[in-house]
Design an enzyme around this catalytic site. Structure first.
Site, PDB file in Angstrom:
ATOM      1  CG  ASP A 119      -1.910   1.098   1.260  1.00 13.78           C
ATOM      2  OD1 ASP A 119      -1.794   2.025   0.428  1.00 13.78           O
ATOM      3  OD2 ASP A 119      -2.805   1.060   2.122  1.00 13.78           O
ATOM      4  CG  ASP A 147      -2.709   3.409  -2.584  1.00 13.25           C
ATOM      5  OD1 ASP A 147      -3.767   2.758  -2.459  1.00 13.25           O
ATOM      6  OD2 ASP A 147      -2.134   3.970  -1.638  1.00 13.25           O
ATOM      7  CD  GLU A 148      -5.266  -1.287  -0.292  1.00 11.11           C
ATOM      8  OE1 GLU A 148      -5.616  -2.121   0.531  1.00 11.11           O
ATOM      9  OE2 GLU A 148      -5.962  -0.313  -0.611  1.00 11.11           O
TER      10      GLU A 148
HETATM   11  P1  TTP Z   1      -5.200   5.078   0.757  1.00  4.65           P
HETATM   12  O1  TTP Z   1      -4.193   4.021   0.471  1.00  4.65           O
HETATM   13  O2  TTP Z   1      -6.360   4.730   1.628  1.00  4.65           O
HETATM   14  O3  TTP Z   1      -4.507   6.318   1.455  1.00  4.65           O
HETATM   15  P2  TTP Z   1      -3.084   6.965   1.178  1.00  4.65           P
HETATM   16  O4  TTP Z   1      -2.272   6.164   0.219  1.00  4.65           O
HETATM   17  O5  TTP Z   1      -3.260   8.395   0.817  1.00  4.65           O
HETATM   18  O6  TTP Z   1      -2.427   6.941   2.615  1.00  4.65           O
HETATM   19  P3  TTP Z   1      -1.880   5.679   3.442  1.00  4.65           P
HETATM   20  O7  TTP Z   1      -0.419   5.966   3.655  1.00  4.65           O
HETATM   21  O8  TTP Z   1      -2.652   5.698   4.712  1.00  4.65           O
HETATM   22  O9  TTP Z   1      -2.115   4.459   2.613  1.00  4.65           O
HETATM   23  O10 TTP Z   1      -5.783   5.648  -0.589  1.00  4.65           O
HETATM   24  C1  TTP Z   1      -4.989   5.778  -1.766  1.00  4.65           C
HETATM   25  C2  TTP Z   1      -5.374   7.037  -2.508  1.00  4.65           C
HETATM   26  O11 TTP Z   1      -6.749   7.011  -2.834  1.00  4.65           O
HETATM   27  C3  TTP Z   1      -5.180   8.308  -1.695  1.00  4.65           C
HETATM   28  O12 TTP Z   1      -3.850   8.823  -1.825  1.00  4.65           O
HETATM   29  C4  TTP Z   1      -6.198   9.224  -2.285  1.00  4.65           C
HETATM   30  C5  TTP Z   1      -7.300   8.310  -2.756  1.00  4.65           C
HETATM   31  N1  TTP Z   1      -8.427   8.359  -1.804  1.00  4.65           N
HETATM   32  C6  TTP Z   1      -9.478   9.223  -2.069  1.00  4.65           C
HETATM   33  O13 TTP Z   1      -9.496   9.918  -3.074  1.00  4.65           O
HETATM   34  N2  TTP Z   1     -10.507   9.290  -1.166  1.00  4.65           N
HETATM   35  C7  TTP Z   1     -10.527   8.558  -0.015  1.00  4.65           C
HETATM   36  O14 TTP Z   1     -11.470   8.671   0.790  1.00  4.65           O
HETATM   37  C8  TTP Z   1      -9.433   7.660   0.243  1.00  4.65           C
HETATM   38  C9  TTP Z   1      -9.413   6.829   1.503  1.00  4.65           C
HETATM   39  C10 TTP Z   1      -8.412   7.604  -0.676  1.00  4.65           C
HETATM   40 MG    MG Z   2      -2.108   4.076   0.440  1.00  3.40          MG
END
Ligand code: TTP
Ligand code: MG
Length: 352
Positions: free
Chosen positions: A10, A105-106
């Protein structure tokens, strides 16, 4: 199977990290990426520096500005993040074909037969070296624990959960860390006196059913670290179809349209459950002289509603009807699928 073979990756603060990479003056700064640079819209994500102020995804931009007026607020540049997501998947595919993307992103990787810890290290290094971004990685013997691991040490995390480690770690974790337990279920479970994985693992399944319904058994297993779900790579694009041989051959267009309407409804249900969209709609007809005709329409704007399918199908049918010929079989097919885990579709999900 207790062999370490599942990796969950992730990316850290994904959208914000890409912006910080591309605008080096934003490095180490609180950065908020959101729906709009004005005071409307919500936060898509915030850099870890901005999270210190309490800013998080889905919060309103107004609230984020209040918490940290000095943060840099940037609009969402989805095309850029999609490109990075594609580059990321190319890196994954060097290690295994068994890649199950979960979002932009995962992903899960099944690296059975390789040294999973070594692969995970190499992946992190490739992401850092080639994309100049950090990822958090969990390595374990099933999907649930790999995902739990990647979340434990963010950002730039690396967590290996072996069987022994799972036994130490799991019992005291709070119930909300179990896959699929949201804030509502958490409150209800707490009300029943269930707070930890250990509480769930030893709870009466009938009690759990009150809150979790059919998922009770599965959740109980997850709480013990048991998860049998395989890593499921993207299926190649397929098609769904419905067809019928009519009781009586007919030249009546209304009757044929009626069939198409029913088929469109059935196909739309099949697409909507996994949230797949289709780019191509195909109508097939067999005439009473056994000649066949099939026509397709492909759009740039894929859909999955009954109306979307029916509109395309009815237009196709009009071009296929032959004067003086009756129809004995009619069929409708959708193909050219856009899977729910493709970045465009994910973004669509965020917006709705
Ligand atoms: P995530 O992997 O949930 O968050 P992140 O990568 O920003 O942070 P983390 O280090 O906690 O993993 O989500 C990936 C991307 O998806 C995030 O950068 C932006 C987008 N996203 C949204 O647009 N809306 C949302 O509510 C969420 C949770 C994510
Ligand atoms: Mg993330």
């Amino acid at each position: 199977m207790s062999e370490l073979h599942v990796i969950h990756i992730d990316m850290d603060a994904f959208f914000a990290a890409v912006e910080q990479r591309d605008k080096p003056h934003l490095k180490d700064q609180p950065v908020v990426v959101g729906g709009s640079s004005q005071s409307r819209g919500v936060v898509s994500t915030a850099s870890y520096e901005a999270r210190k102020f309490g800013i998080h995804s889905a919060m309103s931009i107004i609230e984020a500005r209040r918490l940290c007026p000095d943060a840099v607020f940037l609009p969402v540049d989805m095309n850029k993040y999609k490109k990075v997501s594609v580059q990321l998947r190319r890196i994954f595919s060097r290690y295994t074909n068994l890649v199950e993307p979960l979002s932009i992103d995962e992903a899960f990787l099944d690296v059975q037969g390789q040294d999973a810890v070594e692969v995970a290290r190499s992946l992190k290094a490739a992401i850092k070296g080639e994309l100049l971004l950090t990822a958090s990685v969990g390595v374990s013997y099933n999907k649930f624990l790999a995902k739990l691991g990647s979340d434990m040490d963010k950002p730039d995390g690396f967590t290996v959960i072996t069987v022994d480690r799972a036994q130490e770690l799991l019992p005291s974790l709070p119930v909300r860390k179990i896959w699929g337990i949201g804030p509502k279920s958490e409150i209800e479970l707490n009300r029943l006196g269930l707070y930890t994985f250990a509480d769930i693992a030893t709870a009466d399944v009938l009690l759990l059913q009150k809150v979790l319904g059919k998922r009770a058994h599965e959740v109980k297993l997850l709480a013990r670290g048991i998860d049998q779900r395989p890593v499921e790579p993207n299926q190649a694009a397929k098609s769904f179809g419905e067809e019928t041989t009519l009781n009586h051959d007919t030249g009546d267009q209304d009757i044929l349209l009626h069939y198409l309407q029913d088929f469109a409804k059935a196909l739309s249900e099949r697409l909507q459950v996994p949230s797949i969209k289709a780019k191509t709609v195909t109508v097939k007809i067999k005439f009473d002289d056994f000649s066949e005709c099939s026509r397709s329409k492909t759009t740039q704007d894929p859909g999955n509603t009954a109306e979307y399918i029916y509109t395309a199908a009815s237009r196709l049918l009009e071009t296929m009807i032959k004067e003086g010929h009756r129809v004995r079989l009619i069929g409708l097919q959708v193909s050219g699928f856009l899977m729910p885990d493709e970045p465009e579709q994910i973004w669509f999900d965020f917006l709705h």
